[in-house]
Design a protein around this motif. Structure first.
Motif, short mmCIF file in Angstrom:
data_model
loop_
_atom_site.label_atom_id
_atom_site.label_comp_id
_atom_site.label_asym_id
_atom_site.label_seq_id
_atom_site.Cartn_x
_atom_site.Cartn_y
_atom_site.Cartn_z
N LYS A 121 6.74 -2.48 34.80
CA LYS A 121 5.40 -1.71 35.66
C LYS A 121 4.53 -1.72 34.31
N THR A 122 5.57 -0.84 33.76
CA THR A 122 4.64 0.41 33.39
C THR A 122 3.79 -0.82 31.86
N ASP A 223 1.79 4.17 40.37
CA ASP A 223 3.50 3.52 40.22
C ASP A 223 4.22 3.96 41.09
N GLU A 224 4.95 2.88 41.64
CA GLU A 224 6.15 3.78 42.75
C GLU A 224 4.84 3.60 43.96
N GLY A 619 12.07 5.21 37.84
CA GLY A 619 11.31 4.81 37.23
C GLY A 619 12.02 4.59 35.52
MG MG Z 1 8.70 1.84 36.70
#
Ligand code: MG
Ligand code: ADP
Length: 994
Positions: A121-122, A223-224, A619
């Motif tokens: 996802k990063t 994110d998250e 993460g």
């Molecule tokens: Mg991540």
């Protein structure tokens, strides 16, 4: 590739979406193919080309395929390069997969992309961030902690920098100077708290626009997102400082008493539970004796619900049933008095579900044998009547007696409040579960994630109570300067997007609160994770024994294990057990982000055992070490089902990334919180109880479902609670928008004079209306007199009663008065330092707003607290709250206006100017004398223009005034704006209705 994606898709809805993306993905890849033949410089030139095209009016959607292709191509060019990330050297080895391109499109469209852990996802975020940064506005990415903000911005920064887009990150330790610089870059990474606090400082505290650090709220990817918008959103962001008036803190004074009380109760409870146990264990006990024992168990439950021995007794299914039955019976209306009697034998009672604690008569007497009424609120009404009736007292003495009674009332009520908070602190807040003590401070642990919430405080004195209990420094009662909930902060963005591995279970919440829809993105490789059935044990002990055994077996094979726990405390318990069993392992509990991230990367190595609370190391993905694949990959063990399914799914998602093998299994016991509180009386639990023997293990897919439905129930309950909270917060949020709007208007204007005059005009209009102008009968002489008095004491206009007729027309009178003040002000302007005048005006507005707004925030907090108490009867507390809140807000606006009127002529850019103004005014008064005619003000202007005092015609020397728009009864809120009461209606149709 795409056909595989389609196969993987379950929901029609998601499949349709991918269908729609397919041609776009194909175009991106075509462009990327072309770009491969460009030189580096040619590719880099694309950025400027795109920027120019956006300037020229092309939409981002139109540019998307090329922009995404440029990012992907840049990633390709970086491959094999050594890049520095958080002082470690890495080799870049990523080129966006097709599913990642789909993820990027999803984000750009302002949705939530659900992508499993390890899907990258990063990297996905780089696509929409680059695209949106082309507009020149700030594109932002929110990470769960500071370390990840730095890591991801540095890591992905290599890509952005290659393409000529600047990137930065916000760190907690940064000063505004660096923050501003970071927000000025094209792309900014940071945490939700940092972004939120910067917003509050910018809008609620900065006194010059140069002090503001954020540029805009344009595009943000969270994110998250589940963890931030669902878990973290429970505690609002608050900037506070010491309260101006300091009262004596009752906590320290009351603590020794409470400690004794808790100790006494503990001894009593221990006796009760022992007696009950002894009776129950006897085979020959009569049913009467057994009933008596049941009552004792119930008392224990009322006095200390989490008592360990009680839990132990409940392991016996028969006894447990007996207790449950007694509990239900005694709580029926029929047995109210009986239950009360039993409660009164304790010192205090605790309601676990409602998180409450109450003192009994015995408790009160024990605390203060000398003064049993020390914790009973005095009946003020009766006292007052008695005072009135007393003929021996003078009126002054009566007044004094009443004041004394009132003061006593306040002290007692404060003590009662502090006491109940202390009891809660001792009975319901366990160290290392609900909070930890670090560096002499009590720090909240998020109950869901195990994350340490530095800087946040429980409200309503609870935090101070816990500080007293832990004997650390009790921080002063604080005053709220600015506050915003995470929800409302993120709702400000023009476009919000999110990514996470687990959004599906909270999809309703995201769509209802944020209008965000969830799109499941298929995995790049098929997921081959094996989720085993839950194993259920009767006791915690059995459960942990089984967990340890599983871990030992896995370690013997060399298979790495990741053990997830719900609380920090559990991690520690398990760690001790493993130590005893000789298992080498690592414990993570979300305290040290960077260190943890590094440990987590090793969690997939052969033979490693890692214990982590839910949040720890999130993460960072777990890559498998050599030879681990053959052993079945990472084995994830859950030691308890969480209240929310999502958190369980997060844990499971830690293994089997990118097609790796892996397995998960949860171990539960009937003593777990979830089971204890929510399976009570449930059929499944009864079957289990009856059937299970100590040490026995139960496993069936039906059970998994039964537990899931319990979880769903809790989730729904939690959601409606959050929604309710938000409804309350919405009221304050609308008010904040109005206030920050005015404040920012003043902050950004070079000369916020118009804001000031708008306020003055409103104040005048309100006063004219109150005096009776515009009414049929007109104003009374007395009203005019007091109006004149007010005018002259606030503005140097020397108004005379004779100038105003009782039948004066409202509008023209208003206009006339505003003009006079405006002329007076023009005079003031003429003696002030022109460069400093804008600053002075800003100060007047902002100071008035801040002072009253902060007071308002405190009042609103109190209102919210008290409204709960008032909500009996038929009234809906929320609408009560809205009504009151609106009244408060009106009062706030009145106060702000009034303060602005008061300070306008009492402030000066410097002392000289101030004195100048006075000397001119007094000189003019001398020149003019008491006669009527041209106003003192006009003469003053003349005097200034004509020091000799020659009487020129006023018209020649009049200061030219900016025209002031006259509106009668203008509400501060725009008529078409939403009403600040939160009704959702327009102001003009709600509280602004004439
Ligand atoms: Mg991540
Ligand atoms: P997530 O946040 O989705 O859990 P991360 O962004 O942490 O995943 O990435 C997980 C791992 O996958 C990282 O080590 C990253 O290097 C790797 N990765 C991501 N995308 C790619 C790609 N396209 N090709 C190769 N490796 C990738």
């Amino acid at each position: 590739m795409l056909s595989f994606i389609l196969k993987k898709f379950s929901g029609r809805h998601h499949r349709k979406y991918v269908e729609k993306c397919r041609p776009v993905v194909a175009r991106i890849n075509e462009f990327e193919q072309q770009y491969q033949s460009l030189t580096d410089e040619q590719l880099q030139a694309k950025t400027t080309e795109f920027q120019a095209r956006v300037q020229g009016g092309e939409t981002l959607d139109q540019i998307l395929p090329e922009a995404f292709a440029a990012v992907k191509n840049a990633a390709r060019r970086l491959c094999g390069r050594k890049v520095l990330v958080c002082d470690h050297e890495l080799t870049w080895d990523m080129v966006h997969f097709d599913v990642q391109l789909i993820g990027g499109i999803t984000l750009h469209e302002g949705r939530i992309a659900e992508m499993a852990t390890g899907e990258g996802k990063t990297l996905v975020a780089t696509l929409p961030l680059y695209l949106n940064a082309l507009t020149g506005k700030n594109a932002q990415l929110v990470t769960v902690n500071d370390y990840l903000a730095r890591r991801d911005s540095e890591w992905m920064g290599h890509l952005y920098n290659f393409l000529g887009i600047t990137v930065g990150c916000i760190q907690q330790s940064m000063h505004s100077e660096s923050r501003r610089e970071m927000y000025n870059r094209g792309i900014t990474y940071g945490t939700a708290s940092e972004f939120g606090f910067d917003y509050l400082r910018d809008n609620g505290m900065a006194t010059r626009k140069e002090d503001q650090v954020q540029r805009d709220h344009f595009f943000c990817i969270v994110d998250e997102i589940d963890s931030i918008l669902v878990d973290e959103a429970r505690t609002p962001l608050i900037i506070s400082g010491p309260a101006p008036i300091e009262r004596e803190q009752p906590f320290t004074r009351l603590r020794p008493g409470v400690e004794e009380l808790v100790g006494a109760q503990l001894r009593q409870i221990n006796n009760l539970v022992k007696e009950a146990g002894d009776v129950l264990a006897k085979a020959e006990a009569t049913s009467e004796q057994r009933q008596d024992a049941a009552m004792k168990m119930l008392q224990v439950k009322l006095g200390m619900p989490k008592n360990k021995q009680l839990l132990r007794l409940q392991e016996n299914p028969e006894w447990r049933k007996l207790l449950d039955k007694t509990d239900v019976e005694m709580h029926s209306d029929f047995n109210k008095d009986e239950l009360y009697k039993y409660k009164e034998q304790l010192f205090f009672t605790i309601d676990e579900k409602n998180h409450q604690a109450d003192l009994t008569e015995v408790g009160r007497t024990k605390l203060r044998p000398d003064d049993r009424d020390a914790f009973v609120l005095p009946d003020l009404a009766t006292i007052f009547i008695d005072i009135e009736k007393d003929a021996t007292q003078t009126p002054e003495q009566k007044e004094q007696a009443k004041r004394a009674a009132q003061q006593r009332y306040e002290v007692v009520s404060e003590d009662i409040h502090a006491l109940s908070q202390l009891l809660r602190a001792y009975s319901l807040y366990e160290r290392d579960v609900e909070y930890v003590v670090q560096d002499g401070k009590v720090v909240i642990v998020d109950e869901n994630t195990g994350r340490i919430m530095t800087g946040r405080r429980w409200s309503d004195g609870l935090h101070q109570a816990v500080e007293a209990k832990e004997n650390v420094n009790i921080e002063r009662e604080t005053r709220t300067y600015a506050t915003v909930t995470i929800q409302n902060y993120f709702r400000m963005y023009e476009k919000l997007a999110g990514m996470t591995g687990t959004a599906e279970t909270e999809a309703t919440e995201f769509s209802e609160i944020y209008q965000l829809s969830v799109t499941q993105i298929p995995t790049n490789q098929p997921c081959i994770r094996i989720d085993r059935n839950d194993s259920i044990f009767k006791t915690r002990r059995d459960k942990y024994a089984a967990v340890v055994k599983q871990i030992q077996e896995a370690q013997a094979r060399g298979q790495p294990v990741l053990v997830g726990t719900v609380t920090v405390e559990q991690s520690e318990v398990l760690s001790r057990m493993l130590k005893r069993a000789g298992v080498i392992h690592t414990v993570l509990n979300a305290k040290f982000h960077q260190q943890e991230a590094e440990i987590v990367t090793r969690a997939g190595h052969k033979g490693s055992v890692t214990i982590a609370t839910n949040m720890a190391g999130r993460g960072t993905d777990i890559k498998l070490g050599e030879g681990v694949r053959e052993l079945g990959g990472l084995f994830v063990v859950g030691t308890e089902r969480h209240e929310s399914r999502r958190i369980d799914r997060q844990l499971r998602g830690r293994c089997s990334r990118q097609g790796d093998p892996g397995a998960t299994k949860f171990f539960l016991s009937l003593e777990d919180d979830l089971m204890r509180l929510f399976l009570q009386g449930n059929i499944a639990s009864r079957i289990m109880e009856g059937a299970m023997a100590e040490g026995e293990e139960l496993e069936h897919s039906l059970l998994n479902r039964s537990i899931e439905s319990a979880q769903k129930k809790v989730e729904q309950q939690n959601f409606s609670q959050r929604k309710r909270l938000l409804q309350y917060d919405d009221v304050l949020n609308k008010q904040r928008e109005v206030i920050y709007g005015i404040r920012n208007g003043a902050l950004h204007s070079d000369r916020p004079k118009d804001v000031i005059f708008e306020m003055i005009e409103e104040e005048l209009a309100a006063r004219l209306a109150a005096a009776g102008f515009g009414e049929k009968g007109g104003a009374t002489a007395a009203n005019i007199e007091s109006l004149i008095g007010w005018l002259n004491s606030h503005f140097p206009v020397s108004a005379k009663v004779a100038e105003i007729s009782e039948r004066a027309d409202f509008d023209s009178l208003l206009k006339q008065l505003v003009e006079r003040i405006s002329q007076a002000y023009a005079l003031k302007e003429s003696v002030e330092d022109p460069a400093a005048l804008g600053g002075l005006e800003r100060y007047i507005v902002i100071n008035a707003i801040d002072h009253h707004w902060q007071e308002h925030l405190t009042e609103m907090e109190e209102l919210r607290r008290s409204i709960g108490l008032r909500s009996y009867g038929q009234k809906d507390p929320l609408s009560e709250y809205k009504g009151e809140a609106f009244r408060f807000f009106e009062e706030l606006m009145n106060n702000v206006r009034l303060q602005i009127c008061t300070s306008l002529f009492r402030s000066a850019t410097n002392r000289d100017a101030f004195e100048n103004l006075f000397s001119i005014l007094s000189r003019s008064a001398r020149l003019q004398g008491p006669a009527s005619g041209p106003t003192a003000l006009n003469s003053a202007v003349q005097a200034d223009a004509n020091p000799a005092g020659a009487s020129a015609a006023p018209a020649e020397n009049e200061v030219k005034l900016p025209s002031v728009t006259i509106r009668r009864d203008t509400p501060k809120v725009g008529r078409n704006d939403p009403c600040p009461c939160g009704s959702g209606k327009k102001y003009k149709n709600c509280h602004g209705a004439a």
